[in-house]
Design an enzyme around this catalytic site. Sequence first.
Site, mmCIF file in Angstrom:
data_model
loop_
_atom_site.group_PDB
_atom_site.id
_atom_site.type_symbol
_atom_site.label_atom_id
_atom_site.label_comp_id
_atom_site.label_asym_id
_atom_site.label_seq_id
_atom_site.Cartn_x
_atom_site.Cartn_y
_atom_site.Cartn_z
ATOM 1 N N ARG A 52 0.778 -1.238 0.000
ATOM 2 C CA ARG A 52 0.000 0.000 0.000
ATOM 3 C C ARG A 52 0.814 1.295 0.000
ATOM 4 N NH1 ARG A 52 -5.316 0.078 3.812
ATOM 5 N NH2 ARG A 52 -3.850 -0.367 5.473
ATOM 6 N N ASP A 53 2.135 1.231 0.108
ATOM 7 C CA ASP A 53 2.896 2.486 0.136
ATOM 8 C C ASP A 53 4.239 2.306 -0.573
ATOM 9 O OD1 ASP A 53 3.255 5.162 0.671
ATOM 10 O OD2 ASP A 53 3.984 4.865 2.708
ATOM 11 N N ILE A 54 4.193 1.779 -1.807
ATOM 12 C CA ILE A 54 5.409 1.652 -2.604
ATOM 13 C C ILE A 54 5.810 3.042 -3.103
ATOM 14 C CG2 ILE A 54 6.431 0.629 -4.675
ATOM 15 C CD1 ILE A 54 5.816 -1.389 -2.498
ATOM 16 N N ASN A 98 10.681 4.124 0.370
ATOM 17 C CA ASN A 98 10.562 2.792 0.961
ATOM 18 C C ASN A 98 11.343 1.735 0.193
ATOM 19 O OD1 ASN A 98 8.989 3.691 3.053
ATOM 20 N ND2 ASN A 98 7.050 3.249 2.038
#
Length: 301
Positions: A66-68, A72
Site C-alpha cells: 500500500r505504500d510503494i 521505501n
Amino acid sequence: PKLVEIIDGGTLSDGRAWLAMERLVGHDLHDELVTHTALPPMRVVHLARQICEALQVIHRRGAVHRDIKPENVFLLAQNHLYPDHVKLIDLGVLALPQDDPERAHGHTGQFIVGTPLYLAPEQATGDAPEPRTDLYALGVVIYHMLAGRPPFDHDDPTEVVRKHVNDAPPGLDTLVEDLPPRPVALVHACLAKDPAQRPADASRVIELLDACSRDLTAAFDGEGSLRSAPLPPVPSVGNPVAWVALSEQLEQLTQMYFRDAVPEPLAQGLKRMALARRGLERARAEADRRRQVADEAARER
C-alpha cells in the site's frame, strides 16, 4: 533477502511490544533520485525487478504493501550481495485480508492510506487494495526513475490524487529518448486506471522486465569494436538472476558480432551456460512447489 529481516521480538514488562530488526547501511531510492534525477534504463530494470521479488512474497501471503515509493526502497551499500541490493521497507500500513483486531490501527475508513505521488486510483476512491494496487505504485516509481519525475505532480496533494484518478500520464517515450517500446508499454500497463488492465501479478512484471532487459541490450547498434559491447559487470557468486541476465545478453551480443562463425571457446561457454539455465529452471520449479506448501502452512497458522 529483499525484505528487512526481523531478528527478535517480544513484550516489555509494561506491555509495550518491541522488535529488533537488521540495521541497513546505505540510502533510499529517493536520495538516489535527488542526486541523479533519472537513472539508466538497465539500472532501472535491475532495481524494479528486485522490488517485484519482494512484492511476490508479500502478495503470496495475501497482503498488500500500500505504500510503494522511492523512500521505501532502500539501496544497501556495496559489498552486501552486490551493488544496488534492494530492501523493501516500511510495512506499517500493510493491508491484510483479515486484519488482527489487536492491531494498533483500525480500518482505513474515509482516510487515504498511501503517498499521493504514487497513489493508485482505487486507493484514492476508497476501494479495497489488492496486489495490483502495488503494481500501479511500482509503475509510478519506474516512471520516476526513467523520466526523472513522477507522472503527476502539483503543489496541492488533492490535485495529484485527482490526476491519478482521472488523467492519462504523459507518454514516457516523450520524456525519455531512445527508450525501446517494451519498457514504455510495461510502465503504462502498470499505470492503467482499471486494475484488471494491469499485469496480473508481480511474477508477470518480472517476466516483462526480463524482456525489457533483452530489448535494451538489443537496442545497441553493434557498431564499433567488441570492446565497446554493452556488457554488464560480472555478477558475484550466488546471484543466479544476474548470471541468467548476463548469459542472455552474451548470447545476443554473440549473434551481433559473430554472425558467420562463433569462436569455439565462446560457443562451448554459451552451451554450458544454457545447460546451467535449464538446471536453474528445474530448481526454481521445485522451489516454487515448496514455497506454495510453506505459504499454505503460513496462512493456516
